[in-house]
Design a protein around this motif. Structure first.
Motif, PDB file in Angstrom:
ATOM      1  N   GLU A  77     -49.402  76.149 -55.914  1.00  0.00           N
ATOM      2  CA  GLU A  77     -49.261  77.561 -55.536  1.00  0.00           C
ATOM      3  C   GLU A  77     -49.348  77.734 -54.035  1.00  0.00           C
ATOM      4  N   ASP A  78     -50.181  76.889 -53.386  1.00  0.00           N
ATOM      5  CA  ASP A  78     -50.388  77.023 -51.949  1.00  0.00           C
ATOM      6  C   ASP A  78     -50.786  75.670 -51.364  1.00  0.00           C
ATOM      7  N   VAL A  79     -50.250  75.378 -50.193  1.00  0.00           N
ATOM      8  CA  VAL A  79     -50.613  74.173 -49.450  1.00  0.00           C
ATOM      9  C   VAL A  79     -50.899  74.614 -48.015  1.00  0.00           C
ATOM     10  N   THR A  80     -52.124  74.339 -47.544  1.00  0.00           N
ATOM     11  CA  THR A  80     -52.495  74.749 -46.189  1.00  0.00           C
ATOM     12  C   THR A  80     -53.121  73.584 -45.433  1.00  0.00           C
ATOM     13  N   LEU A  81     -52.941  73.600 -44.122  1.00  0.00           N
ATOM     14  CA  LEU A  81     -53.560  72.583 -43.271  1.00  0.00           C
ATOM     15  C   LEU A  81     -55.055  72.819 -43.169  1.00  0.00           C
ATOM     16  N   VAL A  82     -55.801  71.741 -43.149  1.00  0.00           N
ATOM     17  CA  VAL A  82     -57.237  71.771 -42.886  1.00  0.00           C
ATOM     18  C   VAL A  82     -57.410  70.990 -41.586  1.00  0.00           C
ATOM     19  N   GLY A  83     -57.637  71.713 -40.511  1.00  0.00           N
ATOM     20  CA  GLY A  83     -57.738  71.070 -39.208  1.00  0.00           C
ATOM     21  C   GLY A  83     -56.504  70.249 -38.907  1.00  0.00           C
ATOM     22  N   HIS A  84     -56.718  69.088 -38.303  1.00  0.00           N
ATOM     23  CA  HIS A  84     -55.623  68.171 -37.983  1.00  0.00           C
ATOM     24  C   HIS A  84     -55.738  66.897 -38.797  1.00  0.00           C
ATOM     25  N   TYR A  85     -56.354  67.007 -39.998  1.00  0.00           N
ATOM     26  CA  TYR A  85     -56.615  65.782 -40.738  1.00  0.00           C
ATOM     27  C   TYR A  85     -56.355  65.873 -42.240  1.00  0.00           C
ATOM     28  N   ALA A  86     -56.037  67.042 -42.778  1.00  0.00           N
ATOM     29  CA  ALA A  86     -55.963  67.151 -44.238  1.00  0.00           C
ATOM     30  C   ALA A  86     -55.150  68.364 -44.681  1.00  0.00           C
ATOM     31  N   LEU A  87     -54.926  68.416 -45.988  1.00  0.00           N
ATOM     32  CA  LEU A  87     -54.306  69.562 -46.648  1.00  0.00           C
ATOM     33  C   LEU A  87     -55.230  70.061 -47.753  1.00  0.00           C
ATOM     34  N   ALA A  88     -55.233  71.362 -47.953  1.00  0.00           N
ATOM     35  CA  ALA A  88     -55.892  71.973 -49.110  1.00  0.00           C
ATOM     36  C   ALA A  88     -54.773  72.460 -50.030  1.00  0.00           C
ATOM     37  N   ILE A  89     -54.897  72.179 -51.305  1.00  0.00           N
ATOM     38  CA  ILE A  89     -53.838  72.521 -52.258  1.00  0.00           C
ATOM     39  C   ILE A  89     -54.427  73.317 -53.409  1.00  0.00           C
TER      40      ILE A  89
END
Length: 103
Positions: A66-78
Protein backbone atom coordinates in the motif's frame (compact mmCIF):
# COMPACT_ATOMS: atom_id res chain seq x y z
CA UNK A 1 27.50 1.29 2.87
CA UNK A 2 29.08 -0.50 -0.07
CA UNK A 3 28.11 -0.01 -3.71
CA UNK A 4 26.39 -3.39 -3.62
CA UNK A 5 23.92 -2.12 -1.01
CA UNK A 6 23.51 1.43 -2.31
CA UNK A 7 20.36 1.88 -4.37
CA UNK A 8 20.55 4.17 -7.37
CA UNK A 9 16.83 4.03 -8.19
CA UNK A 10 13.91 2.47 -6.30
CA UNK A 11 10.77 1.98 -8.37
CA UNK A 12 7.33 0.86 -7.25
CA UNK A 13 5.65 0.76 -10.64
CA UNK A 14 2.63 -1.08 -9.31
CA UNK A 15 1.46 -2.47 -5.96
CA UNK A 16 2.84 -5.94 -6.70
CA UNK A 17 6.51 -5.16 -7.41
CA UNK A 18 9.45 -3.21 -6.05
CA UNK A 19 12.47 -2.80 -8.35
CA UNK A 20 15.83 -1.60 -7.07
CA UNK A 21 18.67 -0.60 -9.38
CA UNK A 22 21.85 -0.80 -7.30
CA UNK A 23 24.95 1.36 -7.74
CA UNK A 24 26.92 -1.68 -8.96
CA UNK A 25 24.46 -2.14 -11.89
CA UNK A 26 22.60 -5.10 -10.36
CA UNK A 27 18.80 -5.01 -10.53
CA UNK A 28 16.62 -6.57 -7.84
CA UNK A 29 12.91 -7.21 -8.40
CA UNK A 30 10.88 -8.32 -5.39
CA UNK A 31 7.17 -9.02 -5.27
CA UNK A 32 4.99 -7.87 -2.39
CA UNK A 33 4.69 -11.52 -1.34
CA UNK A 34 8.49 -11.93 -1.27
CA UNK A 35 8.94 -8.68 0.67
CA UNK A 36 6.36 -9.71 3.26
CA UNK A 37 7.95 -13.16 3.53
CA UNK A 38 11.38 -11.57 4.19
CA UNK A 39 10.08 -9.08 6.79
CA UNK A 40 12.77 -8.46 9.42
CA UNK A 41 10.55 -7.02 12.17
CA UNK A 42 10.29 -8.38 15.73
CA UNK A 43 6.83 -9.80 14.97
CA UNK A 44 8.32 -11.93 12.19
CA UNK A 45 11.80 -12.75 13.54
CA UNK A 46 12.60 -13.61 17.16
CA UNK A 47 14.85 -10.81 18.42
CA UNK A 48 16.89 -13.08 20.68
CA UNK A 49 17.41 -16.11 18.45
CA UNK A 50 17.05 -14.62 14.95
CA UNK A 51 14.65 -17.46 14.15
CA UNK A 52 11.82 -16.60 11.75
CA UNK A 53 8.51 -16.93 13.62
CA UNK A 54 6.30 -15.72 10.79
CA UNK A 55 5.49 -18.52 8.36
CA UNK A 56 5.97 -17.21 4.79
CA UNK A 57 3.43 -19.82 3.62
CA UNK A 58 0.71 -17.76 5.35
CA UNK A 59 1.30 -14.72 3.12
CA UNK A 60 -1.69 -14.27 0.79
CA UNK A 61 -0.73 -14.75 -2.88
CA UNK A 62 -2.68 -11.60 -3.81
CA UNK A 63 -0.84 -9.40 -1.27
CA UNK A 64 -0.02 -5.85 -2.37
CA UNK A 65 2.08 -3.01 -1.03
CA UNK A 66 0.00 0.00 0.00
CA UNK A 67 2.88 2.34 0.80
CA UNK A 68 6.67 2.37 0.51
CA UNK A 69 8.61 5.17 2.21
CA UNK A 70 12.27 5.94 2.80
CA UNK A 71 13.63 5.62 6.32
CA UNK A 72 16.61 7.93 6.47
CA UNK A 73 19.29 7.02 3.94
CA UNK A 74 19.42 3.35 4.84
CA UNK A 75 16.04 1.61 4.60
CA UNK A 76 12.44 1.39 3.42
CA UNK A 77 9.25 1.06 5.45
CA UNK A 78 6.52 -0.91 3.70
CA UNK A 79 2.82 -1.16 4.52
CA UNK A 80 1.02 -4.18 3.07
CA UNK A 81 -2.65 -4.86 2.34
CA UNK A 82 -2.69 -7.49 5.12
CA UNK A 83 -2.19 -4.60 7.59
CA UNK A 84 1.46 -5.42 8.37
CA UNK A 85 3.64 -2.31 8.54
CA UNK A 86 6.27 -2.76 11.25
CA UNK A 87 9.22 -3.94 9.14
CA UNK A 88 12.14 -1.64 8.38
CA UNK A 89 13.89 -3.10 5.35
CA UNK A 90 17.51 -1.92 5.33
CA UNK A 91 19.14 -1.68 1.94
CA UNK A 92 21.54 -4.47 2.98
CA UNK A 93 18.54 -6.67 3.86
CA UNK A 94 16.84 -5.91 0.53
CA UNK A 95 20.01 -6.73 -1.38
CA UNK A 96 20.35 -10.08 0.42
CA UNK A 97 16.64 -10.80 -0.16
CA UNK A 98 17.09 -10.12 -3.86
CA UNK A 99 20.12 -12.40 -4.05
CA UNK A 100 18.21 -15.15 -2.19
CA UNK A 101 15.20 -14.90 -4.51
CA UNK A 102 17.47 -15.03 -7.58
CA UNK A 103 19.02 -18.33 -6.49
Amino acid sequence: MSASSTPRVITKSDPTLLVIDWADDVKTTLSAVELRSFCPCAHCVDELTGRRVHDPATVPVDLLTEDVTLVGHYALAIRFTDGHDTGIYTFDHLRRAGEASAS
